[in-house]
Design a protein around this motif. Structure first.
Motif, PDB file in Angstrom:
ATOM      1  N   PHE A  77       3.674  13.187  -3.421  1.00 33.88           N
ATOM      2  CA  PHE A  77       3.362  11.852  -3.905  1.00 33.88           C
ATOM      3  C   PHE A  77       3.830  10.812  -2.898  1.00 33.88           C
ATOM      4  O   PHE A  77       4.793  11.026  -2.169  1.00 33.88           O
ATOM      5  CB  PHE A  77       3.997  11.627  -5.272  1.00 33.88           C
ATOM      6  N   ASP A  78       3.131   9.681  -2.881  1.00 31.74           N
ATOM      7  CA  ASP A  78       3.426   8.665  -1.879  1.00 31.74           C
ATOM      8  C   ASP A  78       3.796   7.343  -2.549  1.00 31.74           C
ATOM      9  O   ASP A  78       3.968   7.266  -3.768  1.00 31.74           O
ATOM     10  CB  ASP A  78       2.257   8.499  -0.918  1.00 31.74           C
ATOM     11  N   ALA A  79       3.889   6.294  -1.732  1.00 32.68           N
ATOM     12  CA  ALA A  79       4.344   4.992  -2.217  1.00 32.68           C
ATOM     13  C   ALA A  79       3.392   4.422  -3.257  1.00 32.68           C
ATOM     14  O   ALA A  79       3.833   3.743  -4.201  1.00 32.68           O
ATOM     15  CB  ALA A  79       4.497   4.026  -1.046  1.00 32.68           C
ATOM     16  N   LEU A  80       2.098   4.668  -3.126  1.00 38.02           N
ATOM     17  CA  LEU A  80       1.142   4.146  -4.114  1.00 38.02           C
ATOM     18  C   LEU A  80       1.350   4.806  -5.471  1.00 38.02           C
ATOM     19  O   LEU A  80       1.263   4.139  -6.510  1.00 38.02           O
ATOM     20  CB  LEU A  80      -0.293   4.355  -3.633  1.00 38.02           C
ATOM     21  N   ASP A  81       1.642   6.099  -5.489  1.00 37.06           N
ATOM     22  CA  ASP A  81       1.953   6.772  -6.752  1.00 37.06           C
ATOM     23  C   ASP A  81       3.179   6.143  -7.403  1.00 37.06           C
ATOM     24  O   ASP A  81       3.221   5.952  -8.615  1.00 37.06           O
ATOM     25  CB  ASP A  81       2.209   8.263  -6.518  1.00 37.06           C
ATOM     26  N   LEU A  82       4.161   5.841  -6.589  1.00 38.70           N
ATOM     27  CA  LEU A  82       5.388   5.232  -7.107  1.00 38.70           C
ATOM     28  C   LEU A  82       5.107   3.841  -7.660  1.00 38.70           C
ATOM     29  O   LEU A  82       5.637   3.452  -8.714  1.00 38.70           O
ATOM     30  CB  LEU A  82       6.438   5.174  -5.996  1.00 38.70           C
ATOM     31  N   GLN A  83       4.249   3.088  -6.973  1.00 37.96           N
ATOM     32  CA  GLN A  83       3.870   1.771  -7.479  1.00 37.96           C
ATOM     33  C   GLN A  83       3.135   1.884  -8.811  1.00 37.96           C
ATOM     34  O   GLN A  83       3.345   1.070  -9.718  1.00 37.96           O
ATOM     35  CB  GLN A  83       2.996   1.055  -6.454  1.00 37.96           C
ATOM     36  N   LEU A  84       2.284   2.889  -8.927  1.00 37.84           N
ATOM     37  CA  LEU A  84       1.557   3.092 -10.178  1.00 37.84           C
ATOM     38  C   LEU A  84       2.517   3.433 -11.306  1.00 37.84           C
ATOM     39  O   LEU A  84       2.402   2.893 -12.420  1.00 37.84           O
ATOM     40  CB  LEU A  84       0.518   4.196 -10.008  1.00 37.84           C
ATOM     41  N   LEU A  85       3.481   4.321 -11.066  1.00 42.54           N
ATOM     42  CA  LEU A  85       4.482   4.643 -12.086  1.00 42.54           C
ATOM     43  C   LEU A  85       5.265   3.404 -12.488  1.00 42.54           C
ATOM     44  O   LEU A  85       5.527   3.174 -13.671  1.00 42.54           O
ATOM     45  CB  LEU A  85       5.439   5.716 -11.566  1.00 42.54           C
ATOM     46  N   SER A  86       5.637   2.594 -11.511  1.00 41.39           N
ATOM     47  CA  SER A  86       6.392   1.376 -11.807  1.00 41.39           C
ATOM     48  C   SER A  86       5.551   0.409 -12.622  1.00 41.39           C
ATOM     49  O   SER A  86       6.043  -0.236 -13.562  1.00 41.39           O
ATOM     50  CB  SER A  86       6.853   0.723 -10.497  1.00 41.39           C
ATOM     51  N   ALA A  87       4.268   0.306 -12.299  1.00 42.82           N
ATOM     52  CA  ALA A  87       3.366  -0.573 -13.059  1.00 42.82           C
ATOM     53  C   ALA A  87       3.253  -0.106 -14.500  1.00 42.82           C
ATOM     54  O   ALA A  87       3.253  -0.927 -15.435  1.00 42.82           O
ATOM     55  CB  ALA A  87       1.995  -0.603 -12.393  1.00 42.82           C
ATOM     56  N   LEU A  88       3.171   1.202 -14.705  1.00 42.29           N
ATOM     57  CA  LEU A  88       3.065   1.731 -16.061  1.00 42.29           C
ATOM     58  C   LEU A  88       4.353   1.538 -16.840  1.00 42.29           C
ATOM     59  O   LEU A  88       4.325   1.392 -18.072  1.00 42.29           O
ATOM     60  CB  LEU A  88       2.693   3.215 -16.015  1.00 42.29           C
ATOM     61  N   GLU A  89       5.498   1.546 -16.162  1.00 42.73           N
ATOM     62  CA  GLU A  89       6.760   1.242 -16.848  1.00 42.73           C
ATOM     63  C   GLU A  89       6.758  -0.193 -17.357  1.00 42.73           C
ATOM     64  O   GLU A  89       7.316  -0.485 -18.416  1.00 42.73           O
ATOM     65  CB  GLU A  89       7.949   1.461 -15.915  1.00 42.73           C
ATOM     66  N   GLY A 140      12.931   0.967 -17.311  1.00 38.74           N
ATOM     67  CA  GLY A 140      12.663   2.272 -16.737  1.00 38.74           C
ATOM     68  C   GLY A 140      13.379   2.502 -15.416  1.00 38.74           C
ATOM     69  O   GLY A 140      13.709   1.556 -14.683  1.00 38.74           O
ATOM     70  N   TRP A 141      13.583   3.772 -15.102  1.00 35.60           N
ATOM     71  CA  TRP A 141      14.317   4.142 -13.889  1.00 35.60           C
ATOM     72  C   TRP A 141      13.539   3.838 -12.613  1.00 35.60           C
ATOM     73  O   TRP A 141      14.121   3.486 -11.582  1.00 35.60           O
ATOM     74  CB  TRP A 141      14.657   5.630 -13.963  1.00 35.60           C
TER      75      TRP A 141
END
Length: 326
Positions: free
Chosen positions: A8-20, A150-151
């Motif tokens: 997983f990359d930075a965009l995946d992390l941004q998506l998770l953060s957006a969903l939080e 969220g974490w």
């Protein structure tokens, strides 16, 4: 923090953060904030669900609702831990179950909806289980970190403007948070799938689509319910997880808890009653990284008197449903 993962990359992390921030935000809204296409967000979301264990679900906020929460430490014979964990995971009044201490202890976060639920578990079923050796119950008194916080936000992958653009556009609801019997069909769907569409919610509740939208907006705005995300931490480069049972000097209880809330490695921290007075969950890149945290940031906190560490063996249930076998 830095994400260390080949998958997983930075965009995946941004998506998770957006969903939080807003687990029900449309793919188009998330895409606009992240400056990518709708198709990219949808594709990444599906891959995170399939390969990263991503689930978006509604959670009843016991803290805002004024409901009791208990963390149970059930010490048992090693050959019975899995069966006890599975049995606890099937109960509707549990929302987190894990195996720790090499499989000799089951941890369970329970939110009894009535005194009868509480008595049934603590005074009935568990004590009568022959393989249960000891039960320690820690009542949750105060939440320092977790819940709606969220974490993933601790990675700092979104700007302040992006966060503001993603926040749900709802005004606070005055008065105490409340969930009524009429809300149960709505929540039954959202506790399985927090992104369920309004037509599905309409069919489940028998209400009009506009009435469903209004009630869901009100539940979230009041704090009675929030939309949370679950995912496999190891895919972000944090495969090691442990529960920390911390004893702080009474005068330092709040300052220690507030400090823990700001630590990168802490995903959740609460003040509790029991043999320790703070319980926290920590995530680390390795056992060496966990040791560095324990001996460094945590060990240097003024007021910390004792720390017991119980590493996770595996999670049996997280959020609202048992974890699927992967």
């Amino acid at each position: 923090m830095r994400m260390e993962s080949d998958t997983f990359d930075a965009l995946d992390l941004q998506l998770l953060s957006a969903l939080e921030i807003d687990g029900r935000a449309s793919f188009s809204r998330i895409a606009a904030v992240l400056d990518v296409s709708d198709q990219t967000v949808a594709r990444r979301y599906r891959r995170l669900c399939a390969e990263g264990g991503l689930r978006v679900v509604a959670i009843r906020d016991a803290h805002r609702l004024g409901h009791d929460q208990w963390m149970l430490r059930v010490r048992c014979t090693p050959d019975s831990a899995v069966a006890i964990g599975d049995a606890l995971a099937k109960r509707p009044d549990t929302n987190w179950v894990g195996l720790t201490s090499g499989g000799t202890e089951v941890l369970c976060l329970t939110r009894p909806r009535s005194q009868g639920d509480h008595d049934d578990l603590l005074l009935g079923k568990l004590p009568r289980t022959p393989s249960v050796l000891e039960i320690r119950a820690h009542q949750v008194l105060h939440r320092f970190y977790g819940g709606v916080h969220g974490w993933v936000r601790k990675f700092g992958v979104l700007t302040a403007d992006q966060i503001a653009a993603l926040r749900p556009r709802t005004a606070p609801v005055p008065g105490p948070a409340r969930i009524g019997p009429e809300d149960e069909p709505l929540l039954a769907v959202l506790e399985r799938d927090g992104r369920a569409g309004h037509p599905e919610l309409q069919r489940a509740t028998g209400r009009s689509e506009s009435a469903v939208k209004r009630r869901l907006t009100s539940l979230i705005a009041s704090g009675a319910v929030y939309i949370d995300v679950e995912f496999d931490n190891e895919l972000l480069g944090f495969p090691v997880a442990a529960m920390l049972w911390i004893t702080a000097a009474p005068a330092a209880l709040h300052s220690v808890g507030e400090a823990l809330a700001g630590h990168d490695r802490i995903a959740h921290a609460s003040a509790t009653a029991g043999t320790s007075n703070i319980v926290a969950s920590a995530l680390a890149r390795s056992t060496a990284d966990l040791y560095a945290y324990l001996s460094g940031p945590l060990g240097h906190l003024d007021g910390v008197q004792h720390v017991e560490v119980t590493p996770f063996l595996r999670r049996v249930k997280q959020l609202t449903y048992p974890r699927p076998v992967r």
